[in-house]
Design a protein around this motif. Structure first.
Motif, mmCIF file in Angstrom:
data_model
loop_
_atom_site.group_PDB
_atom_site.id
_atom_site.type_symbol
_atom_site.label_atom_id
_atom_site.label_comp_id
_atom_site.label_asym_id
_atom_site.label_seq_id
_atom_site.Cartn_x
_atom_site.Cartn_y
_atom_site.Cartn_z
ATOM 1 N N LYS A 41 -0.775 12.451 8.111
ATOM 2 C CA LYS A 41 -0.345 11.224 8.759
ATOM 3 C C LYS A 41 -0.952 10.020 8.047
ATOM 4 C CE LYS A 41 0.138 13.367 13.328
ATOM 5 N NZ LYS A 41 -0.279 13.341 14.750
ATOM 6 N N TYR A 42 -0.114 9.035 7.770
ATOM 7 C CA TYR A 42 -0.580 7.843 7.068
ATOM 8 C C TYR A 42 -1.009 6.787 8.075
ATOM 9 C CZ TYR A 42 -0.333 3.292 4.771
ATOM 10 O OH TYR A 42 -0.601 2.032 4.326
ATOM 11 N N ILE A 43 -2.212 6.208 7.818
ATOM 12 C CA ILE A 43 -2.711 5.108 8.640
ATOM 13 C C ILE A 43 -3.191 4.012 7.683
ATOM 14 C CG2 ILE A 43 -4.395 4.356 10.361
ATOM 15 C CD1 ILE A 43 -4.548 7.232 11.359
ATOM 16 N N GLY A 65 11.242 8.057 6.405
ATOM 17 C CA GLY A 65 11.082 6.790 7.097
ATOM 18 C C GLY A 65 9.658 6.559 7.564
ATOM 19 N N GLU A 66 9.463 5.438 8.243
ATOM 20 C CA GLU A 66 8.132 5.078 8.698
ATOM 21 C C GLU A 66 7.610 6.055 9.742
ATOM 22 O OE1 GLU A 66 5.780 1.122 10.451
ATOM 23 O OE2 GLU A 66 7.880 0.986 9.779
ATOM 24 N N GLU A 67 8.529 6.602 10.562
ATOM 25 C CA GLU A 67 8.115 7.564 11.595
ATOM 26 C C GLU A 67 7.553 8.827 10.970
ATOM 27 O OE1 GLU A 67 10.018 10.067 15.367
ATOM 28 O OE2 GLU A 67 11.201 8.499 14.345
ATOM 29 N N ASP A 108 0.832 -1.207 0.000
ATOM 30 C CA ASP A 108 0.000 0.000 0.000
ATOM 31 C C ASP A 108 0.866 1.256 0.000
ATOM 32 O OD1 ASP A 108 -2.757 1.121 0.232
ATOM 33 O OD2 ASP A 108 -1.951 1.953 2.090
ATOM 34 N N VAL A 109 1.989 1.209 0.698
ATOM 35 C CA VAL A 109 2.890 2.369 0.767
ATOM 36 C C VAL A 109 3.771 2.470 -0.475
ATOM 37 C CG1 VAL A 109 4.853 3.380 2.007
ATOM 38 C CG2 VAL A 109 2.914 2.439 3.282
#
Length: 313
Positions: free
Chosen positions: A89-91, A68-70, A53-54
């Motif tokens: 923000k990605y969820i 990064g993921e953070e 998905d990312v």
């Protein structure tokens, strides 16, 4: 599995979009809970869904590569807000089956890869497995009487799923279908577009069938190749004669004399003024005129006497 999305899909950071798709396809099939009974497979399957998905989304991937993921999940620092990268923000929605279905297409995409509980080879169908065609799709084609009298061309946009060039994934694309309506077509005429339905890796696209539905007309009712026209007349006209004017579908004005006594069941047939015959548009059905006789609501005694005297002769 590694800690980064790249490690999860077992690819490096220089992987192309096609590499990402191939990796997800291979691993998602391997770890799908329907085919892998390992207790860890549901968790791995979810990780694969989030990684794909990312990395399959250019904006999410750009943010992940830079922050990064953070940074992806926590929001990028304000000083980078104008850089054009993903700023919210990605969820992950947390439904790996949804990601899987969007990738492969269809309500049950995993069924495309298994027949009688036997997994198919990743390169395509197993020898001996025969593709079957999806059930045809029917759609109504609403046409006016004028369209069916003159003939016309209708262009209809459809959206269908097509296989991408990589042969593994699919996407939704629009297509214009052209229908040449012939003069004289009738209600229920079927127009078939072969194999224009959704494409899938292991099925033959369905045929799309359009069925003619005739819209009602203000003045005419169609009966096979004939046209029915109702004229509203007075009782005096019914008894003494008159002329009916009818504007045809090809913009002519017919003047039709009625010299007979018109009773409630009387009709006037004008040959050659109906609908064209689809097999030979130079030939036409008939125009059939029916009559709605308007009787007076009341009569004086004097008028009744006059009518009796007139009808006595």
């Amino acid at each position: 599995m590694g800690s980064s999305f790249y490690d999860t899909l077992e690819i490096n950071r220089n992987a192309t979009d096609a590499d990402i798709k191939k990796a997800y396809r291979r691993l998602a099939l391997k770890f799908h809970p329907s085919s892998n009974r390992d207790s860890e497979s549901p968790e791995i399957f979810t990780q694969l869904g989030e990684a794909y998905d990312v990395l399959s989304d250019p904006r999410k991937k750009a943010t992940y590569d830079k922050f990064g993921e953070e940074g992806l999940k926590g929001g990028i620092p304000p000083e980078y807000g104008s850089s054009g990268a993903w700023s919210s923000k990605y969820i992950y929605h947390g439904n790996p089956d949804k990601t899987f279905k969007q990738f492969f297409g269809g309500d049950n995409p995993f069924a495309d890869f298994y027949t009688n509980d036997a997994p198919l080879q990743l390169g395509g169908l197993e020898p001996g497995v025969v593709k079957t065609q999806d059930a045809h799709i029917e759609r109504d084609l609403h046409l006016s009487l004028d369209d069916l009298f003159h003939g016309c061309t209708k262009k209809i946009k459809i959206s269908r799923r097509v296989m991408n060039e990589d042969g593994f994934t699919s996407s939704i694309k629009d297509k214009i279908l052209t229908i040449d309506v012939k003069p004289g077509w009738k209600e229920g005429t079927r127009i078939v577009f072969h194999k224009e339905g959704d494409q899938g890796p292991n099925s033959i696209p369905a045929d799309i069938v359009f069925i003619v539905r005739e819209k009602s007309h203000l003045f005419f009712v169609r009966q096979q190749h004939d046209l029915i026209y109702k004229a509203h007349i007075s009782l005096e006209m019914a008894l003494t004669g008159f002329s009916v004017e009818v504007e045809t579908l090809d913009d002519r004005l017919l003047t039709i004399p009625i010299n007979d006594l018109v009773h409630p069941a009387y009709t006037k047939v004008v040959t050659g003024e109906g609908m064209p015959l689809s097999q030979d548009p130079s030939q036409r059905g008939s125009l059939i005129i029916t009559f709605d006789i308007q009787f007076p609501e009341r009569l004086s005694a004097e008028r009744k006497l006059q009518i009796k005297q007139a009808l006595a002769f």
